[in-house]
Enzyme design. Structure first.
Site, PDB file in Angstrom:
ATOM      1  CD  GLN A 162       0.794   9.813   8.151  1.00 64.81           C
ATOM      2  OE1 GLN A 162       1.187  10.962   8.304  1.00 64.81           O
ATOM      3  NE2 GLN A 162      -0.339   9.374   8.691  1.00 64.81           N
ATOM      4  CD  GLU A 163       2.496   3.499   7.967  1.00 61.84           C
ATOM      5  OE1 GLU A 163       1.775   3.730   8.945  1.00 61.84           O
ATOM      6  OE2 GLU A 163       2.140   2.763   7.038  1.00 61.84           O
ATOM      7  CB  SER A 164       7.017   4.812  13.026  1.00 66.29           C
ATOM      8  OG  SER A 164       8.208   5.118  12.288  1.00 66.29           O
TER       9      SER A 164
END
Length: 481
Positions: free
Chosen positions: A309-311
């Site tokens: 989700q972050e990267s």
């Protein structure tokens, strides 16, 4: 003396022949088990890759059995079409199998209060030619494949008799998951299934597409035999479900399984991208997620879902706000958890895990899982202070600040002046942590789930007891109750 003997005999006669028969509910409590038929499905009952028993129907039935103080004995039906006959013939006490209510079924069984709803959808594989877009588009050459014994058969039969005489179909003895797998491989072109079944499986077979919905929402409920004179178990079940609904516990349980799933729109590109990255990127970093998960007793797949989700598992990712690395840590967070190089994958994952654990440790200890994890994830995204503010708003509005389903309603209010001016920490983009948590849950599900776990031995009986370890029994024929 003779009178005493006659009196004793008379009392014995009265006790033996005149005492009321025990009710079904009393018999269940005396025997110590509740026998329920269900089916293997991601919407009802399954065992996940970690060997954990899951499913909305399973959890509801287990809670009911626990309330009665008995063991839950699940009978897994061999065929969908076997479920109602097992109820009618009283081989089981009731069915908890995701059954929808319709008039055809009402003539055979009686239903508990509804606890969920769904609709019928026509499903096909992407790029299939000549896809019908409505019932009117179906013709003699378009044969629907329907599962024997389902409400879809009842629906199509009724539609053919009323307004669509051209409808043709064939029935198969398969589960919804098996039908969807065959659509994915091209063995079946078109089928009509419940939206809840399609949405759960579509996350793993992104080529599956929905053309249109048929009819209005249908309600899902437990099915009981139409016995005469003994409503004791049925009334207990009605009270149980009504209490769950009134307390909000039913909504929370449904949110656990469906709260992060968008039933209105499926993102094909996003899902295809995810599985491509699982194949191409995750193998390079999986060992780091596993090592850190083992070190801190965290599920590595949850960490991996956070990282995606972050990267999208890119250790060189950088945002316009200055967060960077595979877990997109801020400079302040990196300093707090003593991370020297945010672009080093292991350091980034290790720092994110420790930061997440710190946040989860500051969530109230009596918050149950999985709410504790979802609230900590929200704090991971928006900050602990803003989470506390959203919990306070939930409390003020009469909601439960310890339940994610309630807090996710008040988090978006933190971007509205009317509300954030009342809080200690002020403005926040409160919709973002809701989006973040939902996405992490979706990615976690995709990493966790395996369709192979949905195909257990047919008619296997598993006994679940809140007091005893789970017992696994060989497949047997359930005796008449």
């Amino acid at each position: 003396m003779l009178m005493k003997i006659l009196t004793t005999i008379l009392l014995g006669f009265i006790v033996t022949f005149c005492s009321p028969e025990p009710t079904l509910l009393e018999t269940i409590k005396t025997q110590g088990e509740l026998v329920v038929v269900t089916r293997q499905s991601p919407t009802t009952y399954y065992v996940n890759v970690d060997g954990e028993t899951m499913g909305l129907e399973y959890e509801l039935a287990q809670q009911f059995a626990t309330e009665l103080g008995v063991q839950l004995k699940l009978v897994v039906a061999q065929r969908y079409a076997d479920i109602l006959p097992m109820v009618v013939s009283q081989q089981v006490h009731f069915a908890a199998a995701g059954l929808t209510i319709n008039n055809e079924r009402r003539s055979q069984v009686r239903f508990s209060p509804a606890y969920q709803k769904t609709t019928h959808q026509l499903v096909y594989r992407k790029n299939t030619p000549n896809v019908p877009r409505s019932l009117a588009d179906l013709n003699e050459t378009t044969t629907l494949v329907l599962i024997e014994g389902t409400s879809q058969v009842d629906l199509v039969t009724r539609l053919q008799q009323q307004d669509y005489p051209h409808l043709t179909w064939q029935t198969v003895d398969l589960s919804p998951a098996e039908v969807l797998e065959k659509i994915n491989t091209g063995e079946i072109k078109f089928s009509l299934l419940h939206a809840s079944e399609i949405t759960q499986i579509q996350r793993f077979f992104p080529e599956l597409q929905v053309s249109f919905e048929v009819a209005e929402d249908e309600l899902i409920a437990w099915a009981f035999p139409r016995t005469v004179g003994d409503d004791s178990l049925y009334i207990a079940a009605m009270r149980f479900i009504n209490r769950l609904r009134a307390s909000g516990d039913l909504d929370r349980l449904i949110d656990r399984y469906y709260g992060h799933i968008d039933f209105t729109e499926f993102d094909y590109v996003d899902t295809r991208t995810f599985y491509r990255h699982v194949e191409e990127r995750l193998p390079f970093y999986r060992k780091y997620f596993e090592q850190v998960g083992l070190l801190y007793n965290l599920d590595w797949r949850l960490l991996a879902a956070m990282g995606y989700q972050e990267s999208h598992w890119n250790p060189e990712a950088v945002s316009y706000t200055g967060v960077r690395g595979i877990m997109m840590l801020t400079h302040a967070t990196a300093m707090e958890v003593n991370i020297q190089d945010r672009e080093d994958p292991y350091q980034s994952i290790d720092g994110a895990a420790r930061y997440f654990l710190m946040l989860r440790g500051k969530v109230d200890e009596d918050v149950p899982e999985p709410d504790r994890t979802w609230l900590a994830l929200a704090a991971y995204n928006v900050g602990l202070g803003h989470l506390y503010d959203a919990q306070q708003l939930a409390r003020q509005q009469g909601h439960d600040p310890k339940r994610w389903i309630d807090v996710k309603k008040t988090l978006p209010l933190l971007s509205e002046p009317t509300w954030y001016r009342r809080t200690r920490h002020g403005y926040a983009r409160g919709s973002e942590p809701v989006y973040f948590v939902n996405n992490v849950r979706r990615f976690y599900d995709k990493l966790l789930a395996s369709l192979d776990t949905l195909h257990a031995d047919d008619h296997e009986i598993r006994i679940f007891s809140p007091q005893q370890p789970t017992q696994y029994l060989s497949p047997v024929q359930t005796p008449m109750l």
